[in-house]
Design an enzyme around this catalytic site. Structure first.
Site, PDB file in Angstrom:
ATOM      1  N   GLU A  64      19.687 -37.894   0.723  1.00 41.40           N
ATOM      2  CA  GLU A  64      20.443 -39.342   0.792  1.00 41.40           C
ATOM      3  C   GLU A  64      21.890 -38.903  -0.689  1.00 41.40           C
ATOM      4  O   GLU A  64      21.425 -40.083  -1.480  1.00 41.40           O
ATOM      5  CB  GLU A  64      20.076 -40.915   1.714  1.00 41.40           C
ATOM      6  CG  GLU A  64      20.785 -41.481   1.683  1.00 41.40           C
ATOM      7  CD  GLU A  64      20.011 -42.784   2.006  1.00 41.40           C
ATOM      8  OE1 GLU A  64      21.118 -44.075   2.190  1.00 41.40           O
ATOM      9  OE2 GLU A  64      19.369 -43.523   1.661  1.00 41.40           O
ATOM     10  N   HIS A 119      17.675 -39.870   6.871  1.00 40.07           N
ATOM     11  CA  HIS A 119      19.451 -39.401   6.713  1.00 40.07           C
ATOM     12  C   HIS A 119      19.836 -37.517   6.317  1.00 40.07           C
ATOM     13  O   HIS A 119      20.812 -37.204   7.706  1.00 40.07           O
ATOM     14  CB  HIS A 119      19.299 -39.848   5.153  1.00 40.07           C
ATOM     15  CG  HIS A 119      19.959 -41.832   4.667  1.00 40.07           C
ATOM     16  ND1 HIS A 119      20.887 -42.355   5.768  1.00 40.07           N
ATOM     17  CD2 HIS A 119      18.720 -42.314   4.710  1.00 40.07           C
ATOM     18  CE1 HIS A 119      20.495 -43.648   5.668  1.00 40.07           C
ATOM     19  NE2 HIS A 119      19.300 -43.569   5.182  1.00 40.07           N
TER      20      HIS A 119
END
Length: 480
Positions: free
Chosen positions: A328, A353
């Site tokens: 992320e 993510h």
């Protein structure tokens, strides 16, 4: 000319065949529904192509989040069954108006300072530190002289939404600082055990109303408290969750329930990780069917990388499924980016993510071969400053290459989004190819069920297909 055209068509069709959902065969009714959906989608895209300055998705989410709710396509997507939410954090799902409503509960005290607020439920004036003075919230509100203005002022502590967000949230760190301020302000309010349980119940209700069938909730499992002075530990907090889920399923038998991903903070040392794992063991002993797995959360760029805890995580992976946040970040080759490599070799079942994985073709190959789902949260990534224009989100590349993607929403309440509909809408219109159609929407919903830990996949997928057919019939009948 013909040779060039044929080669062009061949390459173009090869690209379409790689796209996520391409293998889905549409029924006659789905074909009709698809025509309606695509007419709405193309209308938005073609207007944006002609008038780029008016294209919603090139702007900040805060500028168009309310506007899109009025579109026919958004309203259609909201009615669509969406499967499961597999990446969302427990206290960030409901919006600021709900949070303000909680401040009307009795026995709530408040401490206002120049730039912050503290909450605490108590039978008497709290003895906790307050730079000014503790007041009963009821008294503070009604002595303010203007309840509406008071609540409006209070609301700002429960949302990141502001005017001119790009001027305030100038980079990833400032966005994260404001993001974390929400959790700091809301924690004592939400950690009052009766509120905690009501919030979670209402979260499940909001998810169900947004077309979600099942939920895997990430939680740090904070200590809860009550008016009698009792403090509840993390295992007891997990038990509190389980109790709410069981009650909700009684009240709403069409909802398939929820499981817990224990996800404490990554800003700790090795000894704390050992304690986390012991907590997870105890939860598994007491609630073996409720614990889905283990994760570590917090801003990756500033937190400790996964490699700092490899011995502990290797051991944890022998006992629990891992669902690790990784990648992320916008950085390439730094520790937060290289968390992706560690997550893969640790055997994570899904990657939270995975934003940076697009820079690592070897890892994209591995997640496809190992069938590791990428939990993509488009709006979260935009609000937290990883991408300004969602057309440039790496999800576009994931979808084009048919990677195992599940779409989720992270903390939608903090940016005043619907529990999942906004993310589906933004991904479908703002990120995916112009050619991505109903098959993509269906595949994303199905993926969320396939990559969940729900034990009876055949049952939940069969029920989804029934709901999907009803949805398609509604689209065709009403012609939208």
């Amino acid at each position: 000319m013909d040779i060039v055209q044929n080669e062009r068509n061949k390459l173009f069709n090869e690209g379409l065949e790689m796209m996520l959902g391409n293998e889905i065969q549409l029924s006659d009714s789905e074909i009709k529904a698809n025509e309606i959906i695509m007419d709405l989608k193309l209308e938005e895209l073609e207007h944006g192509f002609q008038y780029p300055k008016n294209f919603k998705f090139a702007k900040h989410f805060f500028e168009y989040k309310d506007e899109v709710k009025e579109t026919k396509l958004f309203q259609l997507i909201k009615k669509m069954p969406k499967g499961a939410v597999l990446h969302a954090h427990d206290t960030g799902i409901l919006g600021p108006d709900y949070m303000v409503g909680l401040t009307y509960w009795k026995d709530l005290y408040v401490c206002f300072t120049e730039d912050s607020v503290k909450f605490l439920f108590s039978k008497v004036v709290p003895n906790a530190t307050c730079e000014t003075a503790w007041q009963l919230m009821r008294d503070a509100r009604y002595s303010s002289g203007n309840v509406k203005k008071f609540d409006s002022s209070l609301r700002k502590y429960f949302t990141m939404v502001i005017d001119n967000p790009d001027k305030t949230y100038t980079d990833v760190n400032t966005a994260w600082e404001n993001f974390q301020n929400y959790f700091i302000a809301s924690a004592p309010l939400l950690c009052y055990k009766p509120v905690w349980e009501q919030y979670f119940y209402d979260t499940l209700k909001a998810l169900r109303e947004d077309g979600v069938m099942y939920f895997e909730v990430r939680s740090v499992l904070p200590q809860l408290y009550d008016l009698e002075g009792r403090i509840y530990n993390s295992v007891e907090t997990a038990e509190s969750y389980k109790k709410v889920v069981e009650q909700f399923k009684v009240d709403y038998p069409d909802f398939y329930g929820a499981k817990l991903i224990y996800a404490p903070m990554r800003f700790v040392n090795e000894e704390a990780i050992d304690e986390y794992i012991e907590t997870a063991r105890e939860i598994k002993r007491r609630l073996p069917c409720f614990l889905a797995g283990f994760d570590l959360v917090g801003q990756e760029d500033l937190g400790k990388p996964l490699k700092s805890f490899l011995p502990q995580l290797i051991e944890a992976g022998k006992e629990f499924d891992l669902f690790l946040h990784a990648g992320e970040t916008n950085w390439n080759g730094l520790t937060s980016d290289e968390n992706l490599f560690d997550a893969v070799v640790l055997g994570t079942k899904r990657i939270g993510h995975g934003f940076g994985i697009v820079k690592h073709p070897v890892l994209m190959r591995e997640v496809k071969q190992r069938d590791i789902a990428l939990e993509v949260n488009v709006i979260s990534n935009a609000v937290l400053k990883l991408v300004a224009d969602v057309r440039n989100h790496p999800l576009a590349a994931f979808l084009a290459q048919g990677l195992p993607v599940v779409l989720s929403s992270d903390d939608p309440g903090v940016w005043e989004a619907e529990p999942l509909s906004h993310d589906f809408y933004v991904a479908f219109v703002g990120v995916a190819s112009r050619h991505a159609d109903l098959r993509l929407l269906k595949k994303l919903a199905l993926n969320s069920l396939y990559y969940s830990t729900y034990p009876d996949k055949d049952k939940i997928v069969h029920d989804f297909e029934i709901r999907w057919t009803k949805f398609i019939d509604t689209v065709v009948r009403d012609k939208w």
